[in-house]
Design a protein around this motif. Structure first.
Motif, PDB file in Angstrom:
ATOM      1  N   GLU A   1       0.812  -1.214   0.000  1.00  0.00           N
ATOM      2  CA  GLU A   1       0.000   0.000   0.000  1.00  0.00           C
ATOM      3  C   GLU A   1       0.847   1.265   0.000  1.00  0.00           C
ATOM      4  O   GLU A   1       0.418   2.312  -0.474  1.00  0.00           O
ATOM      5  CB  GLU A   1      -0.934  -0.006   1.209  1.00  0.00           C
ATOM      6  CG  GLU A   1      -2.043  -1.054   1.116  1.00  0.00           C
ATOM      7  CD  GLU A   1      -2.959  -1.017   2.324  1.00  0.00           C
ATOM      8  OE1 GLU A   1      -2.713  -0.170   3.221  1.00  0.00           O
ATOM      9  OE2 GLU A   1      -3.909  -1.815   2.375  1.00  0.00           O
ATOM     10  N   ILE A   2       2.075   1.176   0.531  1.00  0.00           N
ATOM     11  CA  ILE A   2       2.950   2.356   0.580  1.00  0.00           C
ATOM     12  C   ILE A   2       3.374   2.761  -0.826  1.00  0.00           C
ATOM     13  O   ILE A   2       3.277   3.920  -1.217  1.00  0.00           O
ATOM     14  CB  ILE A   2       4.190   2.064   1.458  1.00  0.00           C
ATOM     15  CG1 ILE A   2       3.765   1.815   2.908  1.00  0.00           C
ATOM     16  CG2 ILE A   2       5.184   3.226   1.380  1.00  0.00           C
ATOM     17  CD1 ILE A   2       4.907   1.389   3.804  1.00  0.00           C
ATOM     18  N   GLN A   3       3.877   1.809  -1.593  1.00  0.00           N
ATOM     19  CA  GLN A   3       4.295   2.040  -2.975  1.00  0.00           C
ATOM     20  C   GLN A   3       3.733   0.914  -3.848  1.00  0.00           C
ATOM     21  O   GLN A   3       4.469   0.010  -4.241  1.00  0.00           O
ATOM     22  CB  GLN A   3       5.833   2.088  -3.077  1.00  0.00           C
ATOM     23  CG  GLN A   3       6.469   3.335  -2.519  1.00  0.00           C
ATOM     24  CD  GLN A   3       6.185   4.556  -3.372  1.00  0.00           C
ATOM     25  OE1 GLN A   3       5.809   4.443  -4.531  1.00  0.00           O
ATOM     26  NE2 GLN A   3       6.376   5.743  -2.792  1.00  0.00           N
ATOM     27  N   PRO A   4       2.442   0.950  -4.131  1.00  0.00           N
ATOM     28  CA  PRO A   4       1.805  -0.190  -4.818  1.00  0.00           C
ATOM     29  C   PRO A   4       2.404  -0.509  -6.188  1.00  0.00           C
ATOM     30  O   PRO A   4       2.627  -1.668  -6.509  1.00  0.00           O
ATOM     31  CB  PRO A   4       0.343   0.246  -4.930  1.00  0.00           C
ATOM     32  CG  PRO A   4       0.363   1.735  -4.789  1.00  0.00           C
ATOM     33  CD  PRO A   4       1.486   2.031  -3.856  1.00  0.00           C
ATOM     34  N   ILE A   5       2.669   0.516  -6.997  1.00  0.00           N
ATOM     35  CA  ILE A   5       3.186   0.267  -8.346  1.00  0.00           C
ATOM     36  C   ILE A   5       4.576  -0.334  -8.281  1.00  0.00           C
ATOM     37  O   ILE A   5       4.875  -1.340  -8.952  1.00  0.00           O
ATOM     38  CB  ILE A   5       3.189   1.576  -9.170  1.00  0.00           C
ATOM     39  CG1 ILE A   5       1.752   2.037  -9.435  1.00  0.00           C
ATOM     40  CG2 ILE A   5       3.938   1.386 -10.484  1.00  0.00           C
ATOM     41  CD1 ILE A   5       1.648   3.330 -10.212  1.00  0.00           C
ATOM     42  N   VAL A   6       5.451   0.254  -7.472  1.00  0.00           N
ATOM     43  CA  VAL A   6       6.822  -0.250  -7.352  1.00  0.00           C
ATOM     44  C   VAL A   6       6.825  -1.668  -6.806  1.00  0.00           C
ATOM     45  O   VAL A   6       7.528  -2.557  -7.321  1.00  0.00           O
ATOM     46  CB  VAL A   6       7.668   0.673  -6.443  1.00  0.00           C
ATOM     47  CG1 VAL A   6       9.050   0.068  -6.202  1.00  0.00           C
ATOM     48  CG2 VAL A   6       7.801   2.053  -7.074  1.00  0.00           C
ATOM     49  N   MET A   7       6.045  -1.909  -5.767  1.00  0.00           N
ATOM     50  CA  MET A   7       6.044  -3.222  -5.137  1.00  0.00           C
ATOM     51  C   MET A   7       5.465  -4.289  -6.065  1.00  0.00           C
ATOM     52  O   MET A   7       5.963  -5.424  -6.113  1.00  0.00           O
ATOM     53  CB  MET A   7       5.242  -3.167  -3.832  1.00  0.00           C
ATOM     54  CG  MET A   7       5.923  -2.409  -2.711  1.00  0.00           C
ATOM     55  SD  MET A   7       7.578  -3.047  -2.340  1.00  0.00           S
ATOM     56  CE  MET A   7       7.207  -4.762  -1.938  1.00  0.00           C
ATOM     57  N   LEU A   8       4.428  -3.948  -6.809  1.00  0.00           N
ATOM     58  CA  LEU A   8       3.838  -4.913  -7.736  1.00  0.00           C
ATOM     59  C   LEU A   8       4.815  -5.268  -8.856  1.00  0.00           C
ATOM     60  O   LEU A   8       4.886  -6.427  -9.284  1.00  0.00           O
ATOM     61  CB  LEU A   8       2.537  -4.357  -8.316  1.00  0.00           C
ATOM     62  CG  LEU A   8       1.346  -4.305  -7.356  1.00  0.00           C
ATOM     63  CD1 LEU A   8       0.172  -3.577  -7.998  1.00  0.00           C
ATOM     64  CD2 LEU A   8       0.934  -5.716  -6.936  1.00  0.00           C
ATOM     65  N   ILE A   9       5.557  -4.282  -9.322  1.00  0.00           N
ATOM     66  CA  ILE A   9       6.562  -4.552 -10.354  1.00  0.00           C
ATOM     67  C   ILE A   9       7.653  -5.454  -9.808  1.00  0.00           C
ATOM     68  O   ILE A   9       8.098  -6.402 -10.471  1.00  0.00           O
ATOM     69  CB  ILE A   9       7.159  -3.231 -10.888  1.00  0.00           C
ATOM     70  CG1 ILE A   9       6.108  -2.460 -11.689  1.00  0.00           C
ATOM     71  CG2 ILE A   9       8.390  -3.507 -11.760  1.00  0.00           C
ATOM     72  CD1 ILE A   9       6.565  -1.096 -12.154  1.00  0.00           C
ATOM     73  N   ILE A  10       8.094  -5.177  -8.580  1.00  0.00           N
ATOM     74  CA  ILE A  10       9.121  -6.019  -7.949  1.00  0.00           C
ATOM     75  C   ILE A  10       8.621  -7.450  -7.788  1.00  0.00           C
ATOM     76  O   ILE A  10       9.341  -8.420  -8.078  1.00  0.00           O
ATOM     77  CB  ILE A  10       9.543  -5.430  -6.588  1.00  0.00           C
ATOM     78  CG1 ILE A  10      10.293  -4.107  -6.789  1.00  0.00           C
ATOM     79  CG2 ILE A  10      10.411  -6.424  -5.815  1.00  0.00           C
ATOM     80  CD1 ILE A  10      10.630  -3.398  -5.492  1.00  0.00           C
TER      81      ILE A  10
END
Length: 213
Positions: A181-190
């Motif tokens: 939830e903090i950085q959804p786009i970055v975390m999902l890509i990772i």
């Protein structure tokens, strides 16, 4: 050699790419643009790659070439990653143009988070599917296993997220969701890249082991 193998797969599927390029705008015109169709298009491309190899005994031919076997597998993953990203960016562009040019479309434009979620779902599906295609000799059996796992996974996910009686109290799992939830786009890509990398390691091991038999 990796680039050469990628070009080969790209040219072989040129007609498929052309059909997709024409189909996406058509889906918006007839108001049938849905997430599951985009997902299905990418799964169809994945199947087409391995179907061509199976039909033409490509793996036997490549095995006789002076190329590292893991590079053969790596080229396929890199190609799929490039195609998925290109496909989603193209879809995003068409979606934006369609909502600006077609006044009868009532749905909202696709957001960056929706595109990223779709990327993650497709990446996870690819990560699960490719090792199956490398492991199973029969292309129809591999397709059946792939379809069964995807249906089971979708059904299970729907139950876990849609049933109010099922809750998650594991602290590690809750921490993971909070992190997304903090950085959804970055975390999902990772997450997507981690799945693809682990899948590559497994597929390369299967491919190399079968080539030595």
């Amino acid at each position: 050699m990796i680039t050469t193998l990628m070009k080969r797969d790209f040219y072989i599927n040129a007609i498929y790419f052309l059909i997709i390029a024409l189909a996406i705008p058509a889906l918006y015109i007839i108001e049938m643009a849905e997430f599951y169709l985009y997902f299905g298009i990418m799964m169809g491309f994945l199947f087409n790659l391995f179907y061509y190899d199976h039909r033409n005994n490509v793996n036997r031919f490549i095995g006789s070439l002076p190329v590292k076997l893991q590079h053969v597998v790596l080229s396929r993953y890199v190609l799929l990653l490039v195609v998925v990203v290109g496909f989603l960016l193209y879809t995003w562009l068409v979606d934006s143009l369609a909502h600006n040019g077609l006044p009868y479309i009532e749905s909202k434009t696709m957001s960056s988070i929706e595109i990223t979620i779709l990327f993650t779902l497709i990446s996870i599906a690819i990560s699960i599917s490719i090792p199956i295609y490398y492991f199973v000799k029969s292309i129809t059996t591999a397709l059946a296993i792939q379809g069964g796992l995807l249906i089971f996974g979708t059904f299970t996910f729907a139950i876990l997220t849609g049933n109010e009686l099922i809750t998650f109290h594991d602290s590690l799992l809750l921490w993971f969701f909070d992190l997304i939830e903090i950085q959804p786009i970055v975390m999902l890509i990772i997450i997507s890249l981690v799945f693809l990398y682990l899948s590559y390691l497994l597929s390369a091991r299967i491919y190399i082991k079968k080539a030595k038999v």
